[in-house]
Design a protein around this motif. Structure first.
Motif, PDB file in Angstrom:
ATOM      1  N   TYR A   1       0.813  -1.222   0.000  1.00  0.00           N
ATOM      2  CA  TYR A   1       0.000   0.000   0.000  1.00  0.00           C
ATOM      3  C   TYR A   1       0.846   1.272   0.000  1.00  0.00           C
ATOM      4  CZ  TYR A   1      -2.846   3.680   2.189  1.00  0.00           C
ATOM      5  OH  TYR A   1      -3.469   4.862   2.495  1.00  0.00           O
ATOM      6  N   LYS A   2       2.026   1.223   0.600  1.00  0.00           N
ATOM      7  CA  LYS A   2       2.819   2.433   0.817  1.00  0.00           C
ATOM      8  C   LYS A   2       3.123   3.202  -0.465  1.00  0.00           C
ATOM      9  CE  LYS A   2       6.546   4.124   3.716  1.00  0.00           C
ATOM     10  NZ  LYS A   2       7.622   3.773   4.670  1.00  0.00           N
ATOM     11  N   PRO A   3       3.495   2.550  -1.589  1.00  0.00           N
ATOM     12  CA  PRO A   3       3.776   3.324  -2.810  1.00  0.00           C
ATOM     13  C   PRO A   3       2.587   4.140  -3.312  1.00  0.00           C
ATOM     14  CG  PRO A   3       4.617   1.088  -3.009  1.00  0.00           C
ATOM     15  CD  PRO A   3       3.767   1.128  -1.776  1.00  0.00           C
ATOM     16  N   TYR A   4       1.371   3.717  -2.961  1.00  0.00           N
ATOM     17  CA  TYR A   4       0.172   4.400  -3.433  1.00  0.00           C
ATOM     18  C   TYR A   4      -0.412   5.346  -2.386  1.00  0.00           C
ATOM     19  CZ  TYR A   4       0.512   0.521  -6.731  1.00  0.00           C
ATOM     20  OH  TYR A   4       0.967  -0.379  -7.653  1.00  0.00           O
ATOM     21  N   GLN A   5       0.124   5.307  -1.182  1.00  0.00           N
ATOM     22  CA  GLN A   5      -0.459   6.082  -0.090  1.00  0.00           C
ATOM     23  C   GLN A   5      -0.414   7.583  -0.363  1.00  0.00           C
ATOM     24  OE1 GLN A   5       1.728   6.152   3.678  1.00  0.00           O
ATOM     25  NE2 GLN A   5      -0.190   5.887   4.786  1.00  0.00           N
ATOM     26  N   LYS A   6       0.751   8.075  -0.742  1.00  0.00           N
ATOM     27  CA  LYS A   6       0.908   9.511  -0.981  1.00  0.00           C
ATOM     28  C   LYS A   6       0.014   9.979  -2.130  1.00  0.00           C
ATOM     29  CE  LYS A   6       4.502  13.030  -1.422  1.00  0.00           C
ATOM     30  NZ  LYS A   6       5.956  13.277  -1.581  1.00  0.00           N
ATOM     31  N   LYS A   7      -0.053   9.165  -3.182  1.00  0.00           N
ATOM     32  CA  LYS A   7      -0.896   9.517  -4.325  1.00  0.00           C
ATOM     33  C   LYS A   7      -2.370   9.568  -3.929  1.00  0.00           C
ATOM     34  CE  LYS A   7       2.232   7.434  -7.729  1.00  0.00           C
ATOM     35  NZ  LYS A   7       2.395   6.366  -8.750  1.00  0.00           N
ATOM     36  N   LEU A   8      -2.778   8.619  -3.095  1.00  0.00           N
ATOM     37  CA  LEU A   8      -4.172   8.594  -2.654  1.00  0.00           C
ATOM     38  C   LEU A   8      -4.503   9.818  -1.818  1.00  0.00           C
ATOM     39  CD1 LEU A   8      -6.862   7.058  -2.363  1.00  0.00           C
ATOM     40  CD2 LEU A   8      -5.894   5.921  -0.354  1.00  0.00           C
ATOM     41  N   TYR A   9      -3.602  10.195  -0.905  1.00  0.00           N
ATOM     42  CA  TYR A   9      -3.841  11.378  -0.072  1.00  0.00           C
ATOM     43  C   TYR A   9      -3.918  12.646  -0.926  1.00  0.00           C
ATOM     44  CZ  TYR A   9      -2.880   8.559   4.094  1.00  0.00           C
ATOM     45  OH  TYR A   9      -2.931   7.619   5.090  1.00  0.00           O
ATOM     46  N   GLN A  10      -3.064  12.719  -1.961  1.00  0.00           N
ATOM     47  CA  GLN A  10      -3.080  13.890  -2.841  1.00  0.00           C
ATOM     48  C   GLN A  10      -4.383  13.947  -3.624  1.00  0.00           C
ATOM     49  OE1 GLN A  10       0.510  13.377  -5.128  1.00  0.00           O
ATOM     50  NE2 GLN A  10       1.759  14.556  -3.679  1.00  0.00           N
ATOM     51  N   LYS A  11      -4.836  12.799  -4.090  1.00  0.00           N
ATOM     52  CA  LYS A  11      -6.071  12.759  -4.870  1.00  0.00           C
ATOM     53  C   LYS A  11      -7.271  13.162  -4.006  1.00  0.00           C
ATOM     54  CE  LYS A  11      -6.878  10.099  -8.687  1.00  0.00           C
ATOM     55  NZ  LYS A  11      -6.918   8.816  -9.427  1.00  0.00           N
ATOM     56  N   LEU A  12      -7.241  12.747  -2.738  1.00  0.00           N
ATOM     57  CA  LEU A  12      -8.326  13.102  -1.825  1.00  0.00           C
ATOM     58  C   LEU A  12      -8.169  14.500  -1.245  1.00  0.00           C
ATOM     59  CD1 LEU A  12      -8.672   9.722   0.142  1.00  0.00           C
ATOM     60  CD2 LEU A  12     -10.208  10.604  -1.632  1.00  0.00           C
TER      61      LEU A  12
END
Length: 483
Positions: A349-360
């Motif tokens: 999950y970690k590689p996608y965590q930052k991207k998800l937070y930015q998208k939200l």
């Protein structure tokens, strides 16, 4: 001899008095004799013999490892020393579990094999000093440390009584040099040690034992509890085990400080963790560091060709060992497996965590940290269910029906002998602990604390008064004595 017993309150001053009066050359002998006497006071005849066996075996293998030249010989000696210690641990702790499951397998496959039942042995403290012995041998093998030539100091390193029953699991380079340092009376160490011991006693007797009344009542009769009570029973256990174990650690560190010895800090506000990985950097720190260095990292290197999958599998395997270490039951195995699964999922999950937070659009939100803490806390609490239950069927019931009959009303929450008065004591004590945690990290508060002697003594006496008035109904033992 639990730290919260009258026997220990008499034992500790007597040991310190003898330790103080003898010279430096004899002090290791005083502490070693006190450690074996402390262990023998548990009145389980074979425990001191097992400790002596582990000490002699590990000491000899350490010397042989250091003298060996051929890589093959060193490797054989390392695994021989590890196997000898693991065999002691299995014999003391896991034979009944292995016998029971082997008997179940033979019955399932209708095999004509009679597996005798094995009586459970009391193995208090064995897991801790066996793990410490294994790390000692591994460090010698990799030439991180040299073997201790003086058997007395080595035996004391393994059996030093404040950390004997529940850790911390100390490393050779951290503890052994301190045991050899000449003793000089230090008022600050004495004051801090006594205060830390009293603080740990407060956490155990006022908070942990009272929370345990409610947690035990719920978990010992889960079918009589409604959904809200099951949830609160789980929360109560989460804080009970933290206050119980961290209270013991404070008392262990406080005792050691009387002898000018600094043991490893084992807790750092674990329920403020923002991820499960962060939780394990804060909870039972000496143990999690052991698992990281001696289980996870070697497996990760072994499986490095599998990249992310190798890391994830190494985490699951390491935490399964963690679960098995805690006890011989499938509940502990599942508890360890859940934490391993949490950590393995975080790797993907970690590689996608930052991207998800930015998208939200929440990557800079001041509330993100609190959300992470809330999620982490509940993941940990869910795993605690399997750690605490009396059977797997109880765990499955709790997981399936956490909200069943939750509409019975909050007026029925304080049940099973945990009345409003006891709840009030826990609430007040919890506020005191939380206030201490905040003030201890505030520089201005520390300056005021150090400047005014009267304020310090007012707090000391208030702590003693709280122990007298609010303590009681002690369960007598510490939860981690079982592991």
């Amino acid at each position: 001899m639990p730290f919260n017993s009258l026997d220990y309150f008499l034992f500790l001053p007597a040991v310190y008095l003898v330790f103080y009066l003898v010279g430096d050359r004899a002090r290791w002998g005083v502490l070693l004799a006190a450690s074996f006497g402390f262990y023998a006071a548990l009145k389980v005849p074979y425990l001191p013999a097992v400790l002596a066996l582990v000490a002699v075996t590990t000491y000899c293998f350490g010397i042989w490892l250091h003298r060996a030249q051929a890589p093959g010989t060193k490797r054989m000696l390392l695994w021989g020393g590890i196997a000898a210690n693991v065999l002691v641990l299995v014999a003391m702790k896991y034979l009944p579990f292995l016998s029971e499951n082997l008997r179940a397998v033979t019955q399932f496959f209708s095999l004509e094999l009679q597996v005798p039942a094995v009586r459970a042995l009391v193995a208090i403290g064995v897991s801790y000093y066996v793990f410490q012995a294994i790390s000692y041998l591994i460090d010698i093998y990799f030439e991180i440390e040299e073997p201790e030539p003086h058997f007395g100091y080595f035996a004391l390193y393994l059996s030093f009584f404040p950390k004997l029953l529940q850790g911390p699991i100390e490393r050779t380079g951290d503890l052994l040099p301190q045991l050899k340092t000449p003793y000089r009376f230090d008022y600050d160490n004495m004051r801090y040690g006594m205060l830390l011991f009293a603080w740990g006693l407060f956490k155990k007797m006022v908070l942990a034992d009272r929370l345990g009344i409610y947690a035990d009542a719920v978990y010992n009769d889960i079918h009589a509890a409604n959904g809200m009570q099951l949830l609160l029973g789980t929360y109560a256990y989460a804080f009970q085990i933290f206050m119980d174990f961290s209270g013991y650690t404070d008392m262990a560190l406080g005792t050691a400080r009387l002898f000018n010895i600094n043991l490893t800090q084992n807790f750092n506000s674990p329920y403020l963790a923002t991820s499960v990985a962060d939780f394990w950097r804060r909870w039972h720190i000496s143990f999690s560091r052991w698992i990281l260095d001696y289980i996870f990292k070697p497996l990760q290197m072994q499986w490095r060709d599998w990249r992310t999958w190798g890391t994830a599998l190494a985490l699951v395997a390491a935490f399964l060992v963690s679960g098995i270490w805690h006890g011989a039951s499938w509940g502990f195995v599942i508890w360890g497996g859940l934490h391993g699964l949490y950590m393995a999922c975080s790797v993907f999950y970690k590689p996608y965590q930052k991207k998800l937070y930015q998208k939200l659009g929440i990557q800079k939100s001041p509330y993100l940290k609190y959300w992470q803490m809330l999620v982490t806390f509940h993941l940990v609490c869910f795993a605690w269910v399997f750690f605490r239950v009396n059977s797997l069927s109880d765990a499955l019931y709790i997981c399936r029906f956490p909200f069943v009959s939750a509409d019975n009303g909050l007026h029925k929450v304080l049940v099973h002998g945990f009345h409003a008065q006891k709840a009030g004591v826990v609430l007040v004590a919890g506020v005191v602990v939380a206030a201490y945690g905040v003030l201890a990290r505030n520089e201005q508060a520390l300056i005021i604390w150090n400047r005014y002697c009267a304020l310090r003594w007012l707090c000391y006496n208030a702590l003693l008064l709280a122990l007298i008035l609010l303590g009681g109904e002690s369960q007598g033992h510490f939860i981690y004595f079982n592991f």
